[in-house]
Design an enzyme around this catalytic site. Structure first.
Site, PDB file in Angstrom:
ATOM      1  N   GLU A  34       0.837  -1.202   0.000  1.00 18.49           N
ATOM      2  CA  GLU A  34       0.000   0.000   0.000  1.00 18.49           C
ATOM      3  C   GLU A  34       0.873   1.252   0.000  1.00 18.49           C
ATOM      4  O   GLU A  34       0.592   2.218  -0.725  1.00 18.49           O
ATOM      5  CB  GLU A  34      -0.935   0.013   1.205  1.00 18.49           C
ATOM      6  CG  GLU A  34      -1.878   1.211   1.176  1.00 18.49           C
ATOM      7  CD  GLU A  34      -2.628   1.418   2.480  1.00 18.49           C
ATOM      8  OE1 GLU A  34      -3.778   1.894   2.411  1.00 18.49           O
ATOM      9  OE2 GLU A  34      -2.072   1.135   3.562  1.00 18.49           O
ATOM     10  N   TRP A  68      -8.709  -1.536   0.261  1.00 19.52           N
ATOM     11  CA  TRP A  68      -9.462  -0.338  -0.095  1.00 19.52           C
ATOM     12  C   TRP A  68     -10.782  -0.660  -0.798  1.00 19.52           C
ATOM     13  O   TRP A  68     -11.535   0.251  -1.161  1.00 19.52           O
ATOM     14  CB  TRP A  68      -8.621   0.569  -0.996  1.00 19.52           C
ATOM     15  CG  TRP A  68      -7.662   1.442  -0.252  1.00 19.52           C
ATOM     16  CD1 TRP A  68      -6.352   1.182   0.026  1.00 19.52           C
ATOM     17  CD2 TRP A  68      -7.940   2.734   0.314  1.00 19.52           C
ATOM     18  NE1 TRP A  68      -5.791   2.233   0.732  1.00 19.52           N
ATOM     19  CE2 TRP A  68      -6.741   3.193   0.916  1.00 19.52           C
ATOM     20  CE3 TRP A  68      -9.078   3.540   0.360  1.00 19.52           C
ATOM     21  CZ2 TRP A  68      -6.652   4.424   1.558  1.00 19.52           C
ATOM     22  CZ3 TRP A  68      -8.983   4.770   0.999  1.00 19.52           C
ATOM     23  CH2 TRP A  68      -7.792   5.199   1.598  1.00 19.52           C
ATOM     24  N   TYR A 105      -4.445   9.779  -0.710  1.00 16.19           N
ATOM     25  CA  TYR A 105      -3.043   9.993  -0.332  1.00 16.19           C
ATOM     26  C   TYR A 105      -2.070  10.236  -1.496  1.00 16.19           C
ATOM     27  O   TYR A 105      -1.388  11.257  -1.536  1.00 16.19           O
ATOM     28  CB  TYR A 105      -2.530   8.805   0.477  1.00 16.19           C
ATOM     29  CG  TYR A 105      -3.234   8.582   1.780  1.00 16.19           C
ATOM     30  CD1 TYR A 105      -2.868   9.273   2.925  1.00 16.19           C
ATOM     31  CD2 TYR A 105      -4.285   7.664   1.879  1.00 16.19           C
ATOM     32  CE1 TYR A 105      -3.511   9.066   4.135  1.00 16.19           C
ATOM     33  CE2 TYR A 105      -4.944   7.445   3.082  1.00 16.19           C
ATOM     34  CZ  TYR A 105      -4.555   8.151   4.207  1.00 16.19           C
ATOM     35  OH  TYR A 105      -5.205   7.946   5.397  1.00 16.19           O
ATOM     36  N   CYS A 153      -6.233   9.674   7.145  1.00 17.30           N
ATOM     37  CA  CYS A 153      -6.075   9.425   8.585  1.00 17.30           C
ATOM     38  C   CYS A 153      -4.659   9.795   9.014  1.00 17.30           C
ATOM     39  O   CYS A 153      -4.469  10.616   9.906  1.00 17.30           O
ATOM     40  CB  CYS A 153      -6.378   7.975   8.910  1.00 17.30           C
ATOM     41  SG  CYS A 153      -8.099   7.510   8.630  1.00 17.30           S
ATOM     42  N   ARG A 173      -4.607  11.715  12.499  1.00 17.43           N
ATOM     43  CA  ARG A 173      -5.758  12.376  13.126  1.00 17.43           C
ATOM     44  C   ARG A 173      -6.748  11.374  13.700  1.00 17.43           C
ATOM     45  O   ARG A 173      -7.446  11.649  14.670  1.00 17.43           O
ATOM     46  CB  ARG A 173      -6.490  13.269  12.122  1.00 17.43           C
ATOM     47  CG  ARG A 173      -7.152  12.487  10.999  1.00 17.43           C
ATOM     48  CD  ARG A 173      -8.207  13.240  10.237  1.00 17.43           C
ATOM     49  NE  ARG A 173      -8.771  12.343   9.218  1.00 17.43           N
ATOM     50  CZ  ARG A 173      -9.834  11.587   9.405  1.00 17.43           C
ATOM     51  NH1 ARG A 173     -10.483  11.598  10.555  1.00 17.43           N
ATOM     52  NH2 ARG A 173     -10.265  10.790   8.443  1.00 17.43           N
TER      53      ARG A 173
END
Length: 305
Positions: A64, A86, A128, A180, A207
């Site tokens: 990933e 995902w 991302y 995240c 977070r």
């Protein structure tokens, strides 16, 4: 005798079970939550923090991370590597949009075999990799944050601006899942030692953290990233520092957490990079050799979507 570093993780999970704030969340499952957690892992001896109190599928985690570094956002390339972590989000979107109760296996098969279907239903939005490698500013200019970071590490290693992040406010509503692990900041030490190579450390600000399923996965892939960046800039590995914002244990993971807490950690394995590619996005999973990984059995738990 030094305490095993994995106890940092187990202590967070124990704290959540004992003192976590019980609350409902976006998924409807409910969590025990705490705010502000930290773990520090010294990687200078080659240690690789793949947790041992349950089996961590480190290759999936590293794959990933390699996918992030390419800047891709479609699950088709992940599925080609047999990485299915995902799929839940585009599958849920497809079912909601079409009313078709397609199975996950069939959905993934269609994404793999049908490029047009993959383009429409397999893309996760500007997640991302898009933000890391192709951040778009208001003038339409793309910014490669990873490339800029490596340039800074090579040319200005005492800078306090060596970081990249994915929290692009203007594009969050287009993402399958807001980031995240948001911010990665780097620090170089030992530049004035006069002998030996400097050490590169990395601090990750996350977070939101699913402590049972997410944290073990994230920690080992972040350690792999630090190893790659350090190799690219001819530095030694230093510390991986992880800071969690809303750190939580899902209510349907409580029994699994108690089972894991009853186990004793084993020594961390070592990570060896067997090759140095010319660029940061040139790594392949075969370049990673994890030596001496032993762990307790896996513990299954459902993913909250």
């Amino acid at each position: 005798m030094l305490r095993h570093p994995e106890y940092q993780y187990l202590d967070i999970m124990s704290h959540l079970l004992e003192k976590g704030d019980r609350r409902m969340d976006r998924t409807g499952e409910g969590t025990l939550s705490t705010f502000g957690a930290m773990m520090r892992f010294d990687l200078s001896d080659g240690s690789f923090p793949a947790f041992t109190t349950k089996k961590v599928f480190w290759k999936t985690a590293v794959k990933e991370m390699l996918w992030f570094l390419t800047g891709q956002t479609n699950i088709q390339s992940l599925l080609k590597e047999n990485v299915k972590i995902w799929t839940d989000w585009p599958l849920a979107a497809y079912r909601k949009a079409t009313g078709e109760e397609i199975s996950q296996d069939l959905f993934e098969k269609r994404v793999l075999e049908d490029d047009a279907f993959a383009a429409k239903w397999g893309d996760l939005g500007p997640v991302y990799g898009k933000q890391w490698r192709r951040w778009l500013d208001r003038n339409g200019v793309e910014h490669d944050q990873i490339g800029a970071l490596i340039h800074s590490l090579k040319t200005n290693p005492t800078s306090r601006r060596m970081l990249f992040h994915a929290w692009n406010v203007g594009e969050i509503d287009q993402m399958a899942l807001p980031p995240c692990h948001m911010t990665y900041q780097f620090h170089v030490s030992g530049l004035q030692r006069g002998s030996g190579r400097p050490q590169l450390s990395m601090l990750v600000n996350q977070r939101s953290c699913d402590i049972f399923l997410g944290a073990p996965f994230n920690i080992c892939q972040q350690a792999a990233l630090l190893a790659m960046v350090a190799q690219q800039v001819q530095m030694d590995r230093g510390e991986l520092i992880w800071v969690g914002g809303d750190t939580h244990l899902y209510l349907n993971h409580l029994d699994q957490a108690k089972e894991q807490l009853a186990r004793k950690p084993m020594p961390f394995p070592k990570l060896v990079l067997t090759r140095q590619p010319d660029e940061i996005d040139g790594y392949r999973i075969d370049d990673f050799e994890v030596v001496g990984y032993q762990s307790h059995d896996r513990i299954d738990a459902p993913v909250a979507v």
